[in-house]
Write an enzyme that holds these catalytic residues in place. Structure first.
Site, mmCIF file in Angstrom:
data_model
loop_
_atom_site.group_PDB
_atom_site.id
_atom_site.type_symbol
_atom_site.label_atom_id
_atom_site.label_comp_id
_atom_site.label_asym_id
_atom_site.label_seq_id
_atom_site.Cartn_x
_atom_site.Cartn_y
_atom_site.Cartn_z
ATOM 1 N N CYS A 1 -5.955 -0.478 -7.303
ATOM 2 C CA CYS A 1 -6.601 0.723 -7.824
ATOM 3 C C CYS A 1 -6.349 1.936 -6.936
ATOM 4 O O CYS A 1 -6.247 3.066 -7.424
ATOM 5 C CB CYS A 1 -8.108 0.510 -7.944
ATOM 6 S SG CYS A 1 -8.620 -0.694 -9.183
ATOM 7 N N MET A 2 -6.273 1.712 -5.627
ATOM 8 C CA MET A 2 -6.163 2.823 -4.681
ATOM 9 C C MET A 2 -4.743 3.306 -4.477
ATOM 10 O O MET A 2 -4.508 4.148 -3.602
ATOM 11 C CB MET A 2 -6.755 2.403 -3.329
ATOM 12 C CG MET A 2 -8.242 2.157 -3.355
ATOM 13 S SD MET A 2 -8.935 1.919 -1.697
ATOM 14 C CE MET A 2 -8.096 0.417 -1.168
#
Length: 411
Positions: A401-402
């Site tokens: 996600c990051m």
């Protein structure tokens, strides 16, 4: 570079290229958490989509270690704030981003005029800060109008973007093109405007062709998995609409970027908000998947229109893993079995145990706290690069996600 029949052609001058989840990662965009996280309080964290109020300095330390772990493996790390500041040297990028702020209906005409005029006075670096960190009522010295008068001091004239930490969601590279996504939650709409500004106006990326734009049907990057060259899985659920999956599929087929799309329904639940909270690739033929859904996850296989037809061809619903193997042309999709009981599996899934970032085949970055999942990965021959995430995970997002991969080696 030279190409042959086994190497996908890359458009001349392309600054990015991604055709799988596991090709060796060369360049990535991250966002180091900053003052926007300091804006979170127990009063507003739900509305801003965080499950807690993070310890900001510790989150920054954890993120710095994440970035350094990537650099030590030869990955070039670009920060979203740097790219955006450089893009905002363009008058068109400034116009685009300021205009998005002014679409907020809470501003009204009088306050909107004042906010727009204020943003116009800012340097590119100052504008980047305002767009991400936000502006509170007390920070707008020349505020006026009815909307301003009725705001409490702690209210935001320009809301912050704490979720910009999760750079995967607002844009996705598919080979040498980029899909700027259309975020579902109002708290995240501006994130896609920022990535739109970067990929459209940054000197290095300005020539990039767009597959999707942020004014279309809901579609988020956490739901888009590039299973292998020409094969894409798209989750539909809380954040991505079936119409968004359909439009992206059609656009990829028309551009010759995919031959098969697997559309995967997922539960509309906070813990499974995106497909990558349920499963991620860890090798060209293997994935880690949440055991509580592994046997029930299904997919519709979508292919391009046939002959004179204009409609996409959609198969009947079938089990996801066999459908993925068939699309990839392999006998079976290997899954990493954690052997977890349902309760422990649910705990580690909540802590993003299945949200890994592959930086090469059989090399994955994962949160250190998911002890059992990480041990299972290692038993299966996957090297696990462990990172801390006690504070980073408070927004419900893991290493995948990051990170927004910009360039990987072709699969």
């Amino acid at each position: 570079m030279t190409t042959d029949a086994s190497t996908p052609s890359i458009r001349a001058g392309s600054a990015g290229y991604v055709d799988s989840e596991v090709g060796r990662l060369r360049t990535v965009m991250l966002h180091r958490p900053g003052a926007e996280l300091s804006r979170l309080t127990p009063r507003n964290n739900d509305r801003l989509l965080f499950d807690g109020v993070p310890w900001v300095s510790r989150a920054q330390d954890e993120h710095d270690a994440f970035a350094e772990a990537l650099r030590t493996r030869g990955v070039t790390v670009h920060y979203l704030t740097d790219l955006l500041t450089e893009a905002l040297e363009s008058p068109d990028a400034r116009k685009l981003t300021i205009a998005e702020v002014l679409t907020d209906p809470q501003l009204g005409t009088d306050l909107g005029d004042i906010v727009g005029a204020h943003l116009e006075t800012l340097s590119p670096a100052e504008l980047t800060s305002a767009l991400i960190t936000g502006i509170s009522r007390t920070e707008l010295a020349d505020g006026a109008g009815l909307a301003f008068a009725l705001m409490a001091d702690q209210d935001f004239v320009v809301p912050p973007l704490p979720n910009v930490l999760f750079t995967r969601d607002s844009s996705v590279w598919v080979r040498d093109r980029v899909a700027v996504t259309s975020m579902t939650m109002p708290a995240r709409h501006r994130e896609s405007t920022l990535t739109h500004a970067i990929w459209s106006h940054h000197p290095e990326y300005a020539g990039t062709e767009h597959l999707y734009n942020d004014d279309l049907e809901p579609l988020e990057g956490g739901d888009v998995l590039l299973l292998g060259p020409g094969v894409v899985a798209i989750g539909v659920g809380e954040r991505t609409a079936p119409a968004g999956a359909e439009r992206l599929s059609r656009n990829m087929f028309e551009a010759g970027l995919a031959h098969t799309v697997l559309v995967v329904p997922i539960a509309q639940d906070r813990a499974t908000m995106h497909l990558d909270t349920v499963c991620t690739m860890v090798d060209v033929d293997a994935m880690i998947i949440y055991p509580n859904v592994a046997d029930t996850l299904t997919a519709f296989t979508v292919t391009a229109p046939d002959g004179a037809q204009t409609q996409l061809r959609v198969s009947r619903r079938e089990p996801f893993l066999p459908a993925a193997a068939a699309a990839l042309g392999i006998e079976k999709m290997r899954t990493i079995s954690t052997g977890l009981d349902p309760v422990t599996a649910e705990r580690e899934q909540w802590d993003d145990g299945n949200n890994t970032l592959c930086i090469a085949p059989r090399v994955a970055v994962a949160y250190e706290r998911n002890l059992v999942t990480n041990a299972a990965l290692e038993r299966a021959g996957i090297e696990v690069i462990r990172i801390a995430g006690s504070e980073l995970g408070s927004g419900r997002g893991g290493p995948r996600c990051m990170s927004c991969p910009i360039k990987r080696d072709p699969g």
